[in-house]
Design a protein around this motif. Structure first.
Motif, PDB file in Angstrom:
ATOM      1  N   GLY A 187      49.960  45.782  46.567  1.00 61.03           N
ATOM      2  CA  GLY A 187      51.194  46.407  47.027  1.00 61.03           C
ATOM      3  C   GLY A 187      52.231  46.492  45.932  1.00 61.03           C
ATOM      4  O   GLY A 187      52.973  47.461  45.830  1.00 61.03           O
ATOM      5  N   THR A 188      52.292  45.468  45.079  1.00 58.88           N
ATOM      6  CA  THR A 188      53.265  45.426  43.990  1.00 58.88           C
ATOM      7  C   THR A 188      52.624  44.827  42.742  1.00 58.88           C
ATOM      8  O   THR A 188      51.589  44.153  42.815  1.00 58.88           O
ATOM      9  N   ARG A 189      53.253  45.071  41.610  1.00 61.76           N
ATOM     10  CA  ARG A 189      52.778  44.468  40.365  1.00 61.76           C
ATOM     11  C   ARG A 189      52.895  42.946  40.439  1.00 61.76           C
ATOM     12  O   ARG A 189      52.011  42.210  39.984  1.00 61.76           O
ATOM     13  N   ALA A 190      53.992  42.466  41.053  1.00 64.75           N
ATOM     14  CA  ALA A 190      54.183  41.022  41.187  1.00 64.75           C
ATOM     15  C   ALA A 190      53.063  40.409  42.015  1.00 64.75           C
ATOM     16  O   ALA A 190      52.632  39.286  41.754  1.00 64.75           O
ATOM     17  N   GLY A 191      52.596  41.174  43.012  1.00 69.41           N
ATOM     18  CA  GLY A 191      51.501  40.685  43.840  1.00 69.41           C
ATOM     19  C   GLY A 191      50.236  40.453  43.025  1.00 69.41           C
ATOM     20  O   GLY A 191      49.536  39.456  43.205  1.00 69.41           O
ATOM     21  N   PHE A 192      49.951  41.378  42.109  1.00 72.80           N
ATOM     22  CA  PHE A 192      48.773  41.227  41.251  1.00 72.80           C
ATOM     23  C   PHE A 192      48.932  40.036  40.314  1.00 72.80           C
ATOM     24  O   PHE A 192      48.007  39.229  40.151  1.00 72.80           O
ATOM     25  N   ILE A 193      50.096  39.924  39.694  1.00 70.69           N
ATOM     26  CA  ILE A 193      50.320  38.831  38.736  1.00 70.69           C
ATOM     27  C   ILE A 193      50.222  37.476  39.436  1.00 70.69           C
ATOM     28  O   ILE A 193      49.619  36.526  38.918  1.00 70.69           O
ATOM     29  N   LEU A 232      44.357  47.519  40.755  1.00 69.71           N
ATOM     30  CA  LEU A 232      45.634  47.929  40.181  1.00 69.71           C
ATOM     31  C   LEU A 232      45.847  49.434  40.343  1.00 69.71           C
ATOM     32  O   LEU A 232      44.896  50.214  40.247  1.00 69.71           O
ATOM     33  N   PRO A 233      47.069  49.865  40.549  1.00 70.70           N
ATOM     34  CA  PRO A 233      47.367  51.307  40.588  1.00 70.70           C
ATOM     35  C   PRO A 233      47.068  51.956  39.242  1.00 70.70           C
ATOM     36  O   PRO A 233      46.888  51.277  38.234  1.00 70.70           O
TER      37      PRO A 233
END
Length: 511
Positions: free
Chosen positions: A8-14, A245-246
């Protein structure tokens, strides 16, 4: 072509990537490794290993997953059909790790409850191995231990429940809860530890540099080993996670953030652990070196003994510590299981729910062997061999194949540059290529040769009564078996058009 879920978000992936790296072992492995290999001086080879192996390999795996948009087997197959087996090998390694990793989390759950009344008593070693695990001789099962079986079932219910909900609503949401909670709990522990009498002595022992150790090759190998194992490299995790990742994702920056976040937590763990060990040493009138331990003994024998000695709020401190282990373990376990859930989905074109039920359910059933009276012996041998001759060897083969045989480094570099703000060009690009082409293979190659030589001449765990036959059956056979499994699964043909590389990322879908 079938769409693929996204974060959903970059922070979610990190958070998810960092959560997979910040596992149980980071809390007790790094402090002991650093102390035994030069103390403060160890940070020099450790940082060098992070910059020449850890982050370069993270960039490599992030790029592979993002470019080829698949699980580890599918990403390898899309890169080159002849390399698919490496992806399945890594998935097999994750499967083995997941079945025993859950048992350690179950122990931590039990100890969280034990903390309130300090149920482990004064003889913490006798309680762990006798009263709690009730261990028998190596090679025997001798029935289930209810105190391990019940929390182990709960661990699998939580992990599979999160995975069943999918990437965004399951894994990402869980990590947004687990990782901040873990950091808060562990910060409280560290702050409390720093206020204990004797904490300074512990920190002096941890940070005092022994510069003579720098000249030892084993210290540098230990640094690379710590970086390699702590970042979840060659587990198929980072390839799988980055495939969600998008299209527009800063791969290089994400790798640096993940790598340094993991190392920062390890440093924090070292400060907390050695502050506590300094307190224990002072209470017992011993040197810090006399109370240092590694592995599960530090977490489940030494720390309960420390908690007994605390001047106040013993139960709460114990709950916070073992609660931290549970959160760290669950976030890492979820990422490990996801590798074979994704692999099953991609290869057999089944739904996520079926992959979780069949793949995760099978792993949960097999893991019950570690809830028996002989479970600790199986865990110890499998963990040693799958890490020594699974993860390290798979990482070595991955780098050599990608760089020297498939010759995909330039292609992957171009892809990373196309989506990243930090470009792998000039000195940075040269650093990345040299690290992967020469430094990492050389160090991992030396590690493998040394490991093989040591284990042929010596029997692992012989001092604890483990026989060579036992290590062959549950150590060597498991490490070799996952390689054979990798080749066998390549015999199953991919569904039509599956190996076609997507030209753009898809919108988030719920599976």
């Amino acid at each position: 072509m079938e769409t693929r879920p996204q974060w959903g978000t970059r922070a979610g992936f990190i958070l998810a990537a960092a959560g997979s790296a910040i596992g149980l072992g980071n809390i007790w492995r790094f402090p002991a490794v650093a102390y035994e290999n030069g103390g403060g001086a160890f940070f020099l080879p450790y940082l060098f290993a992070l910059l020449t192996a850890g982050i370069p390999l993270l960039i490599l795996e992030f790029t592979m997953g993002h470019k080829y948009r698949g699980s580890a087997p599918l990403s390898f197959a899309r890169m080159n059909k002849k390399t698919e087996w490496i992806g399945w090998w890594q998935v097999g390694i994750s499967f083995i790790i997941s079945i025993y990793y859950g048992a350690i989390i179950a122990w931590a759950m039990s100890y969280s409850v034990f903390s309130f009344n300090l149920n482990w008593g004064n003889d913490t070693a006798g309680f762990l191995f006798g009263d709690y695990l009730n261990i028998t001789d190596p090679g025997k099962f001798d029935g289930f231990v209810p105190g391990v079986l019940l929390p182990l079932i709960l661990v699998w219910v939580i992990a599979l429940g999160v995975l069943y909900r999918g990437v965004k609503r399951g894994i990402e949401l869980a990590n947004k809860i687990f990782i901040p909670a873990l950091l808060v709990l562990f910060l409280i522990i560290v702050v409390r530890a720093l206020t204990l009498e004797g904490a300074v002595d512990g920190l002096n022992a941890f940070f005092k540099p022994d510069w003579s150790a720098i000249s030892s090759g084993k210290v540098w190998v230990a640094a690379y080993g710590q970086i390699f194992f702590s970042l979840s490299i060659a587990f198929a995790i980072m390839i799988t996670y980055s495939s969600y990742l998008p299209k527009k994702s800063d791969i290089t920056n994400n790798a640096f953030i993940t790598g340094f976040a993991n190392s920062s937590f390890e440093l924090l763990a070292g400060i907390g652990v050695f502050s506590i060990l300094g307190f224990m040493a002072m209470q017992q009138g011993e040197a810090v070196s006399d109370v240092v331990s590694a592995g599960v003994g530090l977490a489940f024998v030494v720390f309960p003994a420390v908690i007994n000695e605390l001047p106040a709020l013993n139960g709460l401190f114990g709950f916070l510590f073992f609660g931290s282990l549970v959160l760290a373990g669950l976030s890492s376990l979820i990422s490990i299981i996801e590798t074979y859930i994704a692999g099953l989905q991609d290869k057999f074109k089944i739904s996520r729910s079926k992959a979780v039920i069949f793949g995760g359910g099978f792993a949960a059933i097999v893991s019950l062997m570690f809830a028996t009276r002989g479970g600790l012996w199986f865990l110890d041998v499998m963990d040693y061999f799958i890490n020594s001759f699974g993860v390290a060897l798979a990482g070595l083969v991955q780098v050599i194949v990608v760089v020297w045989f498939a010759k995909e480094l330039k292609s992957l570099q171009a892809h990373a540059n196309s989506v990243s703000d930090i470009k792998l060009t000039g000195l940075l690009g040269g650093w990345w290529k040299i690290s992967l082409a020469f430094i990492t293979p050389a160090v991992l190659g030396y590690m493998m040769i040394d490991n093989i030589r040591t284990n042929i001449s010596e029997v692992y765990g012989a001092g604890d009564g483990i026989s060579r036959a036992f290590t062959v059956q549950y150590g060597w056979a498991v490490a070799i078996g996952v390689i054979v499994l990798g080749f066998l699964l390549t015999l199953v043909k991919w569904k039509k058009d599956t190996l076609e590389v997507p030209q753009s990322s898809s919108k988030e879908v719920s599976k």
